[in-house]
Design an enzyme around this catalytic site. Structure first.
Site, PDB file in Angstrom:
ATOM      1  CG  ASP A   1     -17.556  32.639 -41.743  1.00  0.00           C
ATOM      2  OD1 ASP A   1     -17.987  33.164 -40.698  1.00  0.00           O
ATOM      3  OD2 ASP A   1     -17.629  31.424 -41.968  1.00  0.00           O
TER       4      ASP A   1
ATOM      5  NE  ARG B   1     -40.266  29.189 -51.350  1.00  0.00           N
ATOM      6  CZ  ARG B   1     -40.579  29.772 -52.522  1.00  0.00           C
ATOM      7  NH1 ARG B   1     -39.766  30.655 -53.063  1.00  0.00           N
ATOM      8  NH2 ARG B   1     -41.697  29.484 -53.150  1.00  0.00           N
TER       9      ARG B   1
ATOM     10  CE1 TYR C   1     -17.515  24.966 -39.134  1.00  0.00           C
ATOM     11  CE2 TYR C   1     -18.564  24.857 -41.287  1.00  0.00           C
ATOM     12  CZ  TYR C   1     -18.517  24.493 -39.952  1.00  0.00           C
ATOM     13  OH  TYR C   1     -19.491  23.668 -39.447  1.00  0.00           O
TER      14      TYR C   1
ATOM     15  CE  LYS D   1     -21.246  26.887 -35.489  1.00  0.00           C
ATOM     16  NZ  LYS D   1     -20.353  27.051 -36.623  1.00  0.00           N
TER      17      LYS D   1
HETATM   18  C1  PLP Z   1     -20.298  26.725 -37.969  1.00  0.00           C
HETATM   19  C2  PLP Z   1     -19.621  27.586 -38.960  1.00  0.00           C
HETATM   20  C3  PLP Z   1     -20.090  27.683 -40.280  1.00  0.00           C
HETATM   21  C4  PLP Z   1     -21.273  26.877 -40.770  1.00  0.00           C
HETATM   22  O1  PLP Z   1     -22.439  27.298 -40.151  1.00  0.00           O
HETATM   23  P1  PLP Z   1     -23.756  26.374 -39.938  1.00  0.00           P
HETATM   24  O2  PLP Z   1     -24.665  27.271 -39.193  1.00  0.00           O
HETATM   25  O3  PLP Z   1     -23.323  25.166 -39.190  1.00  0.00           O
HETATM   26  O4  PLP Z   1     -24.246  26.024 -41.295  1.00  0.00           O
HETATM   27  C5  PLP Z   1     -19.430  28.541 -41.130  1.00  0.00           C
HETATM   28  N1  PLP Z   1     -18.362  29.255 -40.735  1.00  0.00           N
HETATM   29  C6  PLP Z   1     -17.873  29.172 -39.475  1.00  0.00           C
HETATM   30  C7  PLP Z   1     -16.694  29.982 -39.095  1.00  0.00           C
HETATM   31  C8  PLP Z   1     -18.481  28.331 -38.546  1.00  0.00           C
HETATM   32  O5  PLP Z   1     -17.994  28.251 -37.307  1.00  0.00           O
END
Ligand code: PLP
Length: 399
Positions: A189, A57, A115, A214
């Site tokens: 992000d 962890r 998002y 992604k």
């Molecule tokens: C999918 C996504 C998230 C969330 O990510 P997870 O891995 O599903 O928790 C946050 N920001 C963007 C732009 C995303 O496409």
């Protein structure tokens, strides 16, 4: 005389393998803890006198190796030294950063078109910690500055550029200049771009997060996230929070992410190439009203994207026909492209925001943000362009 171990004990005990050559590929360290040779080594590691792993962890060799790679990618040609922590998801990367940087009474400033999960996190969870979120249009930076002046408790600006699903962009150079003037942290992000197309540390953004579920992974086979920063003063705090809240990743997902990262550049090149060609095709199609792709000159933020990105990415959206019924019919008629609520995979994926990701957003607010009833979002894959185009064309022709 050494006591002979029993059959049962041999089953239980680990046989320590003496490796003579290092593995060519990253091993999956499937272990919750690490063992010490003796008490002195244990004390040295626990007190930080020597480096060593303790408990997964806290850190794990598989996870650390992948985190180091992503830190190097985000820092590339920015003149900065970055560090990174892998987390269990993109959402836990975001929540770990909020917990690390903000406390009760602080205010976060962000944009309306985040998002969906991020907006929900801020409104439903972060708000209950006594941290308020103000949503503003980052296209109007004068209004943003006025808001900052009115709320001295704003400690963090949270950005997403390009944003889902209209690909609206925020000018990173200008917003970070503003943030510095008022000594406010900036967090971005960077999921849609990946560090191959956009490196926010060039503009001194303090923290980058990703949903590495992604494009960074690209194969749709794991959920993971990452927090990256170059600010030395934030390092201890970010690690403490990830360690103590327990938002860290695991060796298996890190390993899958590592495999995906190896082909990041060739995947992104093909995503960009296919998406641009498709955007041009859609722009000239009689059944399509509007195409949102930052590589098109018609996109309101084409110039911002050109300034701060090395390519326009694999995401686009477009309006099919004139009604929701037509958009739904179009999706049902696709034969190759899959309908799935994710993005950034090697295969092309389609989604209808109004009935899925933005279902809980009030219709007038949704439409105000450019998400009309007939808007379809496409994560353009790396298949042959003609196969993508033909599938979309036959579905459009049939409605
Ligand atoms: C999918 C996504 C998230 C969330 O990510 P997870 O891995 O599903 O928790 C946050 N920001 C963007 C732009 C995303 O496409």
């Amino acid at each position: 005389m050494t006591h002979k171990r029993s059959f049962r004990s041999i089953c239980v005990q680990e046989i320590k393998e003496n490796r003579t050559t290092p593995p060519h590929q990253l091993p999956i360290y499937a272990t919750s803890s690490f063992s010490f040779d003796d008490i002195d080594q244990s004390i040295d590691i626990f007190t930080g006198k020597t480096e060593g792993h303790v408990y997964s962890r806290y850190a794990n060799p598989t996870i650390d190796s992948v985190a180091r790679k992503i830190a190097a990618l985000e820092a590339y040609e920015t003149g900065k030294e970055a560090y990174a922590y892998l987390t269990s998801s993109g959402m836990s990367a975001i929540s770990s950063v909020v917990i690390s940087l903000l406390q009760e009474g602080d205010i976060m400033l962000t944009q309306g078109n985040l998002y969906g999960g991020t907006t929900e996190l801020f409104q439903k969870v972060v708000s209950s910690w006594g941290i308020q979120t103000i949503f503003k249009d980052f296209g109007d930076l004068e209004a943003v500055e006025t808001t900052i002046q009115e709320h001295p408790k704003i400690k963090m600006i949270y950005l997403e550029t390009p944003a889902n699903p209209t690909l609206a962009c925020v000018d990173l150079e200008r917003i970070t200049l503003l943030a510095r003037k008022y000594k406010i942290y900036t967090v971005i992000d960077n999921t849609f771009s990946t560090p191959y197309l956009q490196r926010p540390f060039q503009y001194d953004v303090d923290v980058v997060i990703h949903s590495s579920t992604k494009f960074l992974n690209g194969h749709g086979n794991s959920i993971s996230g990452v927090v990256v920063s170059w600010r030395p003063e934030l390092r201890k705090r970010l690690w403490e929070v990830i360690k103590l809240v327990g938002t860290n990743s695991n060796a298996w997902d890190a390993w899958l992410l590592n495999n995906g990262l190896k082909t990041l550049t060739i995947r992104m090149d093909k995503h960009c190439e296919n998406a641009l060609a498709l955007a041009h095709f859609l722009e000239n199609h009689p059944k399509v009203n509007k195409v949102n792709y930052i590589g098109l000159k018609s996109h309101a933020h084409h110039d911002i994207a050109t300034k701060q990105m090395k390519g326009y990415g694999g995401m686009l959206s477009f309006e099919v026909g004139g009604t929701m019924a037509q958009a739904k019919l179009f999706i049902n008629r696709l034969t190759m492209i899959t309908m799935a609520p994710t993005l950034g995979d090697v295969d092309s994926l389609v989604l209808h925001p109004a009935s899925s990701s933005h279902l809980n957003v009030p219709r007038d607010m949704r439409i105000l943000n450019g998400i009309s009833d007939n808007l379809v979002r496409l994560s353009v894959g790396i298949e042959d362009f003609d196969d993508i185009k033909n599938d979309i064309n036959q579905a459009l022709e049939s409605i």
